[in-house]
Design an enzyme around this catalytic site. Structure first.
Site, short mmCIF file in Angstrom:
data_model
loop_
_atom_site.label_atom_id
_atom_site.label_comp_id
_atom_site.label_asym_id
_atom_site.label_seq_id
_atom_site.Cartn_x
_atom_site.Cartn_y
_atom_site.Cartn_z
CG LEU A 184 -1.88 1.17 1.38
CD1 LEU A 184 -2.99 1.04 0.35
CD2 LEU A 184 -2.45 1.22 2.79
CG HIS A 185 2.48 2.79 -3.15
ND1 HIS A 185 2.17 1.48 -3.45
CD2 HIS A 185 2.59 3.43 -4.34
CE1 HIS A 185 2.11 1.32 -4.76
NE2 HIS A 185 2.35 2.49 -5.33
CG LEU A 186 -1.36 8.99 -0.31
CD1 LEU A 186 -2.71 8.73 -0.96
CD2 LEU A 186 -1.55 9.73 1.03
#
Ligand SMILES: [Zn+2]
Length: 161
Positions: A119-121
């Site tokens: 998960l990465h923004l």
């Protein structure tokens, strides 16, 4: 010659020439030498990292230190920490790069175009005079800030907190 432009490296990356590690974000977390050192800051279980193949100057990612793949896996406390870190990052990017706007978001799942499941923004500064995505695909797009330089500039901002 266009070989030195970062966007051509991005194309290589999209084609599958990734660092030889199980998860590139876990490798950044662990300081693995196979992953370039792009880390800007680390706080409350999250890491801010410059994107090695930036879409635009100042393109960064924020990701949890622990390997999770969905937003639902974050605790309420983690979600708040992520939000605060994103807010600080937006402020620093505004001060350092003076963009005209931002795109902020996640690519979730194979159908989204995500190339890394961890998960990465993404936080992508946008500039009024930038060229279009087709120019990126054509390899004609110039990213004028070296990712390492962007990393160093942002590190100073975070160090001043
Ligand atoms: Zn991972």
């Amino acid at each position: 010659m266009r070989d030195h432009l970062f966007n051509t490296e991005k194309l290589k990356y999209v084609k599958g020439e990734k660092p030889d590690v199980a998860c590139v974000l876990c490798a950044i977390r662990d300081g693995d030498r196979k992953a370039d050192n792009l880390e800007v800051a680390r706080r409350d279980g999250f890491i801010v990292s410059v994107n090695l193949y930036p879409f635009n100057p100042g393109h960064v990612m924020i990701f949890p230190e622990r390997h999770v793949e969905t937003l639902q896996d974050l605790s309420d406390g983690e979600a708040l920490a992520l939000h605060r870190l994103a807010a600080d990052t937006l402020r620093f990017l505004t001060e350092e790069f003076r963009p005209d706007g931002f795109n902020v978001g996640y690519n979730l799942g194979k159908g989204s175009g995500a190339s890394v499941p961890h998960l990465h923004l993404h936080i992508v500064p946008r500039y009024a005079n930038e060229v279009g995505f087709l120019d990126v695909l054509a390899g004609t797009r110039l990213t004028v800030v070296d990712p390492a330089e962007a990393r160093d500039r942002l590190r100073k901002r975070f160090a001043s907190l």
